[in-house]
Each structure stands twice: as C-alpha cells, then as structure tokens.
Design an enzyme around this catalytic site. Structure first.
Site, short mmCIF file in Angstrom:
data_model
loop_
_atom_site.label_atom_id
_atom_site.label_comp_id
_atom_site.label_asym_id
_atom_site.label_seq_id
_atom_site.Cartn_x
_atom_site.Cartn_y
_atom_site.Cartn_z
N TYR A 1 40.74 34.48 91.16
CA TYR A 1 40.64 34.43 89.69
C TYR A 1 39.22 34.85 89.27
CZ TYR A 1 44.57 31.31 90.79
OH TYR A 1 45.72 30.77 91.32
N CYS B 1 34.77 20.80 67.44
CA CYS B 1 33.68 19.81 67.58
C CYS B 1 34.14 18.39 67.27
CB CYS B 1 32.51 20.19 66.68
SG CYS B 1 31.82 21.82 67.00
N CYS C 1 28.59 27.22 60.47
CA CYS C 1 29.11 26.72 61.75
C CYS C 1 27.93 26.48 62.68
CB CYS C 1 30.09 27.73 62.35
SG CYS C 1 30.72 27.23 63.96
N CYS D 1 38.27 24.10 84.69
CA CYS D 1 38.05 23.68 83.30
C CYS D 1 39.06 22.61 82.90
CB CYS D 1 38.16 24.89 82.36
SG CYS D 1 39.75 25.73 82.44
N ASP E 1 38.47 29.80 90.72
CA ASP E 1 38.18 29.39 89.35
C ASP E 1 39.40 29.72 88.49
OD1 ASP E 1 37.09 28.71 86.93
OD2 ASP E 1 35.56 30.27 86.91
#
Length: 469
Positions: A330, A85, A178, A427, A400
């Site tokens: 993929y 984060c 978390c 990504c 992907d």
C-alpha cells in the site's frame, strides 16, 4: 406497549470517558452506556437520549451542572456547527490521553494480544493550521443559523463556500475562518467567495445539479508552494477566465493554478481532466533532501510536518542495515519506500492506484533513487507466490493499508513468506488489532508507537513492530 425508541431524560450523570469516533461516555441508571457528542469527560450533565438500542443509548447533554476541568475554549467560531475538529473543546493534553487509551484498548480488547509497554503518543508540534490540503464546496443554498431562520428580514445572500453540514449532503456551512490550514488559505477562500458573489457567478445547487462553481481545493507544502484548483460544473469561458485571472492577480504567490470542468453527478476529480491555467501542474514537498511532486490527484499525508515524524518512526522500527529486501505494501506515491531506500538493499512498492504509482516512479527518478521498484494492482491479487518468486523473499515488510486494514489473503501471504519483521502503520487501530490477532501465531508485537496526526479530532495513527517468534 412502550415505544422502543422513545426519548428519555437522565439527570445529573457524570461523563466518565471518551470512546471511539470522538463520542464521550456516561452510564445510565439501568447500567447501559450512553454515547454523547457534546460533552467532555468530567462534565456533570442532564442527558436527553436520541436513540435506544439493546445495550446502549445515544444522546446529547442538554443541561450542564458542572463543567469538566478538561474543557478549553474552542478557538474556532464555527465549532459546534461545523462537523470537523470535534475535540476542540477539550485541552490538547487530554486529547492525547484519550487517543493513547483508544490504541491500547483496541489492541488489548479487540486484538487480545500480548503487548510491550506502549510508548507515549507522539504529540503534534502544531495543534492548528497543520493540514496541507483542504476542499471547500460552493452552494447557493447555505446552512442558515437559527437566528436567520427566525428573523423576519429577507436573506439576500444564500451563497456559501465551505463544508458540508454533518449528515446533510446538500447543506453547506459558509466558513469565515478555518483553523486547519495556514494562510493564505482563508484569504483565498473568502476572496473567491466575495468575488464570485459580487459578479453573480452561479454557485452550485446540489439537489438540482445546476450552477457553475462546484468546489475549491487548496494545497500547500512545507517549502511554501501553493496549489489552487477550481472545479466548475460546466464550461463558461468568459466567467471561468474572469475568476481564474482574478485569483492569479490577487494571489501571485500561487505556484499552481488549475481547473476542472466536471458535469457528472459527483465532484470527485480522479476520472476528470485537470487543466493547468497558470504556473506548474504540481507542487513539491521536501523531506530530508528528497523532493516529492504532488499533482491535483496525488495522495500525500495531509499533515506534512507530522508525516515526517511518522516516517522516521517507521524507518527506526525497520532498523535496516543496508542488506535487506523490503516490501512496502500500500505504498501510495512511494514516500515511505523512498524514505527508507538509502538504508535498504532494495525496496519493492505495491499500490492499487495507477496514478499514485506513476507519481512514485517519477519521484524516485527525480530523487535519483535506483534501488526502488513500483508495481500497480489490487494487493490481494498482486501479492502472490508468483510475485514473491519473481521479486525475491523480503526480510522486512512495511504495510500502511487503508482504514479497512489488510485483506485476509494478504495476511495469509505474509504468514506464508514469514519475513523477519513487519512494520504496520495504521490509521485505524481497531482494524489493525484484528490483523495483529491473525498474525499473532507467528509474530510478537515488540514496539507500539501512537502518533497524533490530526489534533482537535479523535483520529490517531499507530505504528507497530512485529518480529518473528
């Protein structure tokens, strides 16, 4: 002669941008870029450099003369110590702006391709507690705070159950709360930690490779199912039963309670036997009436709600009429393939991981989808002329790939078979840009849609539609 890597201090510099991998950017008086990890665009700071390279510095802000209006108070008590984060100190709207900029910059500067107007990034409805999978590590040598190190009192409990410290493979930060996975995730982790410490169950020592408790994995799904998997370093029937019975009694809502005994040098479980202790050996996810069975080794998008939005965009970009043969490269566990199948004549999925293909076949059967087929193998070796001759010429290809992008042989084959459309889900927009440049001779990018899958981090997903020129 001056040392090349000596540290320098630059005063009163404004942080002007956020760059790749979440680092913010300032400019040194000599014109070089400085990459920072602890500042937000708009901050005015003094910077101490930690590395000096030919064209840039790396450093940290050590004095803040002015704080940016883009800053916000981090929600998590572990922010700044935990490695996750990294953008939690930046307002969410500003996070979205810099993610959008990264996609545009990568596609234009790295890909050097002509783009249509890029659609505004799709924001995540949930900015916290959105992950469906978390993995925590046990350690008997937890990371100590500076106050603890400087304290003269003896530290009695060195146990930790949490995350690896950034850049430190053998140090674990003990996590209290978390903000990435919804309850009962925090309660399960904290109670397991307390119970194991109270009963003196040995936490793992990463350096010495000894102990009993290795890792704790918690998965959940949007329909409320929960999987807990405890990884042990060695078999100890009495203590293993003690801990698992405690978890089962304390959290009766757990759908699947499993364990692994793993004595090898790393804690990956893909080559290990997973044993179901109580409940089912899987949990289920649901999407538009489709059910996907997820076992301990399954890959599934870690933000369930946003994965649904991503798949809808992919389906919309493909714009199938029901007459097309679609290749899903993929394919993973075949979620996209099954999601678009009702709009296609047939879908062929290809994936390198055998267990994922087994999941894909099983899920398709359970969803009574009979127009999908799945094949396993290394993409560059499977996706050949012979494969195309056997299964047919696709009108649409959905791809992907992992973060490294597509192998050049796969791109060459795409150019050879020249489908009418390619929907490229990525990504990593940098490797996506490289691949789009290779496809540019035959394909024009007609749609671009960034998607925020991981709020509070710098990661961004991107979907591109390519159509034949």
């Amino acid at each position: 002669m001056a040392r090349k890597n000596r540290r320098q201090i630059f005063e009163y510099l404004e942080v002007i941008d956020a760059g790749a991998k979440g680092k913010s950017i300032a400019k040194a008086p000599d014109g070089k870029v400085i990459f920072l990890t602890n500042a937000v665009p708009g901050d005015v700071v003094d910077i101490q450099t930690t590395k000096r390279r030919k064209s840039f510095y790396e450093g940290s802000a050590i004095v803040f003369h002015k704080q940016s209006d883009k800053r916000t108070e981090p929600a998590c008590e572990h922010f700044g110590t935990c490695g996750g984060c990294k953008w939690q100190f930046m307002g969410y709207e500003h996070q979205l702006t810099y993610k959008q900029n990264e996609v545009v910059n990568n596609l234009t500067r790295l890909g050097k391709i002509e783009l249509p107007e890029v659609s505004p990034i799709l924001r995540s409805e949930d900015q916290f507690f959105y992950r469906n999978k978390m993995e925590f590590s046990f350690s008997n040598n937890r990371w100590l705070t500076l106050d603890e190190i400087q304290s003269e009192s003896e530290i009695e409990n060195r146990n930790a159950l949490g995350f690896h410290m950034p850049g430190m493979w053998d140090k674990i930060l003990d996590i209290n709360k978390c903000h990435l996975q919804k309850d009962p995730s925090n309660a399960i982790r904290n109670k397991v930690n307390a119970f194991a410490t109270e009963h003196k169950l040995p936490f793992f020592n990463l350096r010495k490779q000894e102990g009993f408790l290795r890792t704790l994995m918690i998965r959940n799904s949007s329909i409320g199912e929960i999987m807990v998997l405890v990884q042990f370093f060695k078999e100890d029937l009495e203590n293993r039963t003690l801990l698992l019975d405690y978890i089962a009694s304390e959290f009766p809502e757990i759908t699947s309670l499993q364990y692994v005994v793993n004595p090898k040098g790393n804690d990956t479980i893909y080559d290990q036997e997973v044993i179901c202790y109580k409940g089912k050996d899987y949990i289920e996810e649901e999407m538009e009436g489709l059910r996907f069975r997820i076992n301990a080794k399954s890959f599934y998008q870690t933000n369930s709600k946003q994965a649904y939005e991503l798949y809808k965009i992919t389906r919309d970009f493909a714009n199938l009429t029901g007459n097309e043969l679609v290749y899903d490269l993929y394919t993973g566990t075949g979620t996209i393939a099954q999601f678009v199948a009702k709009n296609a004549k047939k879908v062929i999925g290809v994936e390198a991981v055998p267990e994922a293909i087994e999941d894909a076949k099983l899920n398709a059967k359970r969803n009574t989808i009979d127009n999908v087929e799945f094949y396993v193998g290394d993409m560059k070796k499977v996706f050949t002329k012979d494969f195309i001759d056997q299964h047919g010429q696709p009108e649409v290809v959905i791809t992907d790939p992992p973060r490294d992008g597509m192998h050049k042989d796969v791109i060459t084959q795409l150019l050879n078979i020249s489908p009418q459309k390619i929907v490229y889900v990525s990504c990593n927009s940098a490797t996506q840009a490289r691949d789009l440049a290779l496809l540019d001779e035959m394909y024009k990018v007609t749609k671009v849609q960034p998607v925020d899958m991981f709020p509070q981090t710098y990661h961004v997903e991107n979907v591109v539609l390519l159509e034949k020129r």
